[in-house]
Design an enzyme around this catalytic site. Structure first.
Site, PDB file in Angstrom:
ATOM      1  N   ILE A 198       0.834  -1.202   0.000  1.00  0.00           N
ATOM      2  CA  ILE A 198       0.000   0.000   0.000  1.00  0.00           C
ATOM      3  C   ILE A 198       0.875   1.261   0.000  1.00  0.00           C
ATOM      4  O   ILE A 198       0.642   2.196  -0.768  1.00  0.00           O
ATOM      5  CB  ILE A 198      -0.949  -0.010   1.224  1.00  0.00           C
ATOM      6  CG1 ILE A 198      -1.895  -1.246   1.165  1.00  0.00           C
ATOM      7  CG2 ILE A 198      -1.757   1.284   1.305  1.00  0.00           C
ATOM      8  CD1 ILE A 198      -2.776  -1.330  -0.052  1.00  0.00           C
ATOM      9  N   GLY A 232      -5.898  -2.324   8.433  1.00  0.00           N
ATOM     10  CA  GLY A 232      -5.468  -3.368   9.371  1.00  0.00           C
ATOM     11  C   GLY A 232      -5.662  -2.932  10.815  1.00  0.00           C
ATOM     12  O   GLY A 232      -5.689  -3.753  11.734  1.00  0.00           O
ATOM     13  N   SER A 282     -10.458  -0.898   5.086  1.00  0.00           N
ATOM     14  CA  SER A 282      -9.797  -1.901   4.242  1.00  0.00           C
ATOM     15  C   SER A 282     -10.356  -1.898   2.820  1.00  0.00           C
ATOM     16  O   SER A 282     -11.366  -1.246   2.526  1.00  0.00           O
ATOM     17  CB  SER A 282      -9.994  -3.290   4.855  1.00  0.00           C
ATOM     18  OG  SER A 282     -11.323  -3.712   4.583  1.00  0.00           O
ATOM     19  N   CYS A 283      -9.718  -2.677   1.963  1.00  0.00           N
ATOM     20  CA  CYS A 283     -10.132  -2.767   0.552  1.00  0.00           C
ATOM     21  C   CYS A 283     -11.589  -3.237   0.426  1.00  0.00           C
ATOM     22  O   CYS A 283     -12.403  -2.595  -0.258  1.00  0.00           O
ATOM     23  CB  CYS A 283      -9.203  -3.712  -0.192  1.00  0.00           C
ATOM     24  SG  CYS A 283      -8.903  -5.276   0.660  1.00  0.00           S
ATOM     25  N   ASN A 284     -11.943  -4.320   1.100  1.00  0.00           N
ATOM     26  CA  ASN A 284     -13.310  -4.849   0.987  1.00  0.00           C
ATOM     27  C   ASN A 284     -14.323  -3.859   1.557  1.00  0.00           C
ATOM     28  O   ASN A 284     -15.386  -3.630   0.976  1.00  0.00           O
ATOM     29  CB  ASN A 284     -13.417  -6.185   1.723  1.00  0.00           C
ATOM     30  CG  ASN A 284     -12.758  -7.296   0.932  1.00  0.00           C
ATOM     31  OD1 ASN A 284     -13.003  -7.445  -0.265  1.00  0.00           O
ATOM     32  ND2 ASN A 284     -11.918  -8.077   1.582  1.00  0.00           N
ATOM     33  N   ARG A 319      -8.655 -13.214  -2.035  1.00  0.00           N
ATOM     34  CA  ARG A 319      -7.322 -13.705  -2.428  1.00  0.00           C
ATOM     35  C   ARG A 319      -6.574 -14.082  -1.147  1.00  0.00           C
ATOM     36  O   ARG A 319      -6.798 -13.493  -0.087  1.00  0.00           O
ATOM     37  CB  ARG A 319      -6.566 -12.657  -3.258  1.00  0.00           C
ATOM     38  CG  ARG A 319      -6.222 -11.358  -2.525  1.00  0.00           C
ATOM     39  CD  ARG A 319      -4.857 -11.464  -1.883  1.00  0.00           C
ATOM     40  NE  ARG A 319      -4.438 -10.261  -1.174  1.00  0.00           N
ATOM     41  CZ  ARG A 319      -4.619 -10.045   0.131  1.00  0.00           C
ATOM     42  NH1 ARG A 319      -5.275 -10.908   0.886  1.00  0.00           N
ATOM     43  NH2 ARG A 319      -4.149  -8.959   0.702  1.00  0.00           N
ATOM     44  N   HIS A 372      -9.930  -9.713  -4.952  1.00  0.00           N
ATOM     45  CA  HIS A 372     -11.126 -10.299  -4.329  1.00  0.00           C
ATOM     46  C   HIS A 372     -12.331 -10.199  -5.267  1.00  0.00           C
ATOM     47  O   HIS A 372     -12.388  -9.337  -6.144  1.00  0.00           O
ATOM     48  CB  HIS A 372     -11.520  -9.526  -3.066  1.00  0.00           C
ATOM     49  CG  HIS A 372     -10.435  -9.349  -2.055  1.00  0.00           C
ATOM     50  ND1 HIS A 372      -9.651 -10.380  -1.583  1.00  0.00           N
ATOM     51  CD2 HIS A 372     -10.015  -8.233  -1.388  1.00  0.00           C
ATOM     52  CE1 HIS A 372      -8.809  -9.905  -0.669  1.00  0.00           C
ATOM     53  NE2 HIS A 372      -9.003  -8.614  -0.547  1.00  0.00           N
TER      54      HIS A 372
HETATM   55  N1  NAD Z   1      -2.278  -5.552   0.918  1.00  0.00           N
HETATM   56  C1  NAD Z   1      -3.521  -5.195   0.717  1.00  0.00           C
HETATM   57  O1  NAD Z   1      -4.198  -5.655  -0.199  1.00  0.00           O
HETATM   58  C2  NAD Z   1      -4.162  -4.160   1.604  1.00  0.00           C
HETATM   59  C3  NAD Z   1      -5.341  -3.558   1.144  1.00  0.00           C
HETATM   60  C4  NAD Z   1      -5.938  -2.563   1.925  1.00  0.00           C
HETATM   61  C5  NAD Z   1      -5.381  -2.223   3.152  1.00  0.00           C
HETATM   62  N2  NAD Z   1      -4.237  -2.860   3.573  1.00  0.00           N
HETATM   63  C6  NAD Z   1      -3.700  -2.437   4.878  1.00  0.00           C
HETATM   64  O2  NAD Z   1      -2.560  -1.601   4.647  1.00  0.00           O
HETATM   65  C7  NAD Z   1      -1.618  -1.761   5.729  1.00  0.00           C
HETATM   66  C8  NAD Z   1      -0.277  -2.161   5.149  1.00  0.00           C
HETATM   67  O3  NAD Z   1      -0.444  -3.394   4.476  1.00  0.00           O
HETATM   68  P1  NAD Z   1       0.511  -3.844   3.285  1.00  0.00           P
HETATM   69  O4  NAD Z   1      -0.204  -4.938   2.590  1.00  0.00           O
HETATM   70  O5  NAD Z   1       0.982  -2.675   2.507  1.00  0.00           O
HETATM   71  O6  NAD Z   1       1.731  -4.458   4.099  1.00  0.00           O
HETATM   72  P2  NAD Z   1       3.185  -4.810   3.557  1.00  0.00           P
HETATM   73  O7  NAD Z   1       3.686  -5.886   4.436  1.00  0.00           O
HETATM   74  O8  NAD Z   1       3.177  -5.009   2.089  1.00  0.00           O
HETATM   75  O9  NAD Z   1       4.002  -3.470   3.838  1.00  0.00           O
HETATM   76  C9  NAD Z   1       4.340  -3.053   5.111  1.00  0.00           C
HETATM   77  C10 NAD Z   1       5.677  -2.320   5.032  1.00  0.00           C
HETATM   78  O10 NAD Z   1       6.008  -1.822   6.330  1.00  0.00           O
HETATM   79  C11 NAD Z   1       7.369  -2.103   6.598  1.00  0.00           C
HETATM   80  N3  NAD Z   1       7.563  -2.137   8.052  1.00  0.00           N
HETATM   81  C12 NAD Z   1       7.453  -3.176   8.909  1.00  0.00           C
HETATM   82  N4  NAD Z   1       7.693  -2.778  10.171  1.00  0.00           N
HETATM   83  C13 NAD Z   1       7.985  -1.450  10.115  1.00  0.00           C
HETATM   84  C14 NAD Z   1       8.322  -0.472  11.080  1.00  0.00           C
HETATM   85  N5  NAD Z   1       8.400  -0.747  12.378  1.00  0.00           N
HETATM   86  N6  NAD Z   1       8.550   0.800  10.651  1.00  0.00           N
HETATM   87  C15 NAD Z   1       8.465   1.122   9.333  1.00  0.00           C
HETATM   88  N7  NAD Z   1       8.160   0.223   8.379  1.00  0.00           N
HETATM   89  C16 NAD Z   1       7.905  -1.043   8.759  1.00  0.00           C
HETATM   90  C17 NAD Z   1       7.629  -3.406   5.887  1.00  0.00           C
HETATM   91  O11 NAD Z   1       9.015  -3.611   5.643  1.00  0.00           O
HETATM   92  C18 NAD Z   1       6.825  -3.224   4.603  1.00  0.00           C
HETATM   93  O12 NAD Z   1       7.594  -2.588   3.589  1.00  0.00           O
HETATM   94  C19 NAD Z   1      -2.251  -2.772   6.683  1.00  0.00           C
HETATM   95  O13 NAD Z   1      -3.013  -2.086   7.640  1.00  0.00           O
HETATM   96  C20 NAD Z   1      -3.184  -3.559   5.777  1.00  0.00           C
HETATM   97  O14 NAD Z   1      -4.239  -4.177   6.474  1.00  0.00           O
HETATM   98  C21 NAD Z   1      -3.609  -3.796   2.828  1.00  0.00           C
END
Ligand code: NAD
Length: 353
Positions: free
Chosen positions: A14, A112, A141-143, A170, A222
């Site tokens: 994201i 999240g 969230s996305c959904n 997914r 999804h």
């Molecule tokens: N992936 C999806 O489809 C999606 C969709 C909508 C919302 N989200 C939400 O977005 C948020 C991020 O999800 P994501 O999928 O991008 O996760 P991700 O794991 O792809 O990315 C998280 C990033 O944060 C970094 N990170 C970890 N610990 C850290 C710290 N202490 N300080 C700084 N950086 C740190 C990681 O190295 C990584 O690059 C979550 O709340 C998730 O629920 C995800």
């Protein structure tokens, strides 16, 4: 024009998309991205010339050792910005709220995290104005975003009595399918209703909806299948008219060859969308069916991208730079090249214009 200075913490699925989207807005400036990794993932940010910061003392050393030109720590980055988007993993982000509050920087969290973290949950077309000037919000969230866009539009049109959505989810994101996800099975979520419908009610409490979810062995995106009870008899034409007038929903047609999730992503790539991202809800318009007061439809949620425009709008709302939700949505949509209504008609028409 005074630009909003935006910082990004957590340059993952994201976060990296939000950084690119901020970079495309005329009224925003990306002042830096922060993470803990020191491999290809953050080196791409260097290639894109984004200022890179390290979130922890350990990661500062690892990044420096890896030859990454690190500009400073998270505390340094916070001092540079008006708003920070925290896209670190679930539960990690929540730990940062206090730091942001103490520094007096506005903060945006992702789906999240729980609603209780910020006390405000955000979907631009539903409640932009309620976020104006707040110190923090959570982009759902996305959904949940898709539910508020679609079911919220039906509610606002006076058509939604109640609805149940089955979510086919997914199992993991493509980049990490070597280390997580499922194979050759389908895993039903144990709790019915699943959390997404209650989460949508943190934005639009008046919707009477429930969801249940299944996790499947694919990584593309999804799919939602909804059964809605309408407040009165209607027609598919009337419902489609309401949805066509709603921003951030596009129509997919099987008769145009768009039959499945993979084909949509291919189309978005071919149209030049970064990473093949679809920011809109992709709804199959030809199969939307109304029988008296019963409505049925399917739509696709491209989970990696749908919350990006919402986050851009949340930045404007918290900073207060744009008081109107509709105006912010229009700016974001233009900058990201978003589509409304029938996808192919829309892009063919814009090519001719
Ligand atoms: N992936 C999806 O489809 C999606 C969709 C909508 C919302 N989200 C939400 O977005 C948020 C991020 O999800 P994501 O999928 O991008 O996760 P991700 O794991 O792809 O990315 C998280 C990033 O944060 C970094 N990170 C970890 N610990 C850290 C710290 N202490 N300080 C700084 N950086 C740190 C990681 O190295 C990584 O690059 C979550 O709340 C998730 O629920 C995800």
């Amino acid at each position: 024009m005074k630009k909003i200075k935006v910082a990004l913490n957590g340059y993952g699925v994201i976060g990296k998309r939000i950084a690119d989207a901020v970079n495309l807005q005329e009224d925003m400036e990306l002042v830096g991205v922060c993470d803990v990794v020191s491999d290809w993932r953050i080196k791409v940010a260097v290639v894109k010339k984004y200022p890179v910061y390290a979130s922890t003392p350990e990661s500062l050393k690892a990044m420096t050792d890896a030859g990454i030109p690190v500009k400073g720590t998270l505390d340094d980055l916070i001092r540079e910005a008006d708003v920070i988007c925290d896209c670190t993993p679930k539960k990690v982000a929540a730990l940062n709220l206090e730091k942001y509050k103490l520094a007096g920087i506005r903060s945006i969290f992702q789906g999240g995290e729980k609603h209780s973290l910020t006390g405000h949950s955000f979907v631009a077309q539903a409640n932009y104005e309620t976020a104006l000037g707040l110190s923090s919000t959570r982009v759902v969230s996305c959904n949940t975003t898709s539910i508020v866009r679609v079911l919220g539009a039906l509610k606002n049109a006076g058509l939604l009595k109640k609805g149940h959505g089955v979510l086919v989810r997914r199992s993991t994101d493509p980049w990490e399918s070597d280390t997580s996800g499922i194979i050759n099975t389908i895993v039903p979520e144990l709790v019915i209703p699943s959390h997404q419908a209650p989460d949508a009610k943190t934005v639009m409490p008046e919707m009477e909806i429930t969801t249940s979810a299944l996790v499947v062995a694919e990584t593309i995106s999804h799919l939602h299948s909804w059964h809605v009870e309408l407040t009165r008899e209607s027609t598919s034409e009337e419902v489609l008219k309401v949805l066509a007038a709603t921003p951030r929903i596009l129509f997919l047609k099987a008769s145009e060859g768009l039959r499945a999730l993979n084909e949509t992503v291919e189309l978005m790539s071919d149209l030049g969308r970064s990473r093949g991202d679809m920011y809109e809800v992709g709804l199959w318009s030809e199969s939307l069916t109304v029988q008296g007061t019963e409505l049925y439809f399917n739509y696709q949620v491209y989970n990696q991208a749908i919350v990006i425009p919402e986050t851009i709008d949340a930045i404007r709302a918290l900073s207060g730079i744009e008081p109107s939700g509709a105006a912010s949505i229009a700016k974001t949509n233009k900058a990201l090249g978003m589509i409304q209504g029938d996808v192919l008609e829309y892009v063919m028409k814009s090519t001719r214009a």
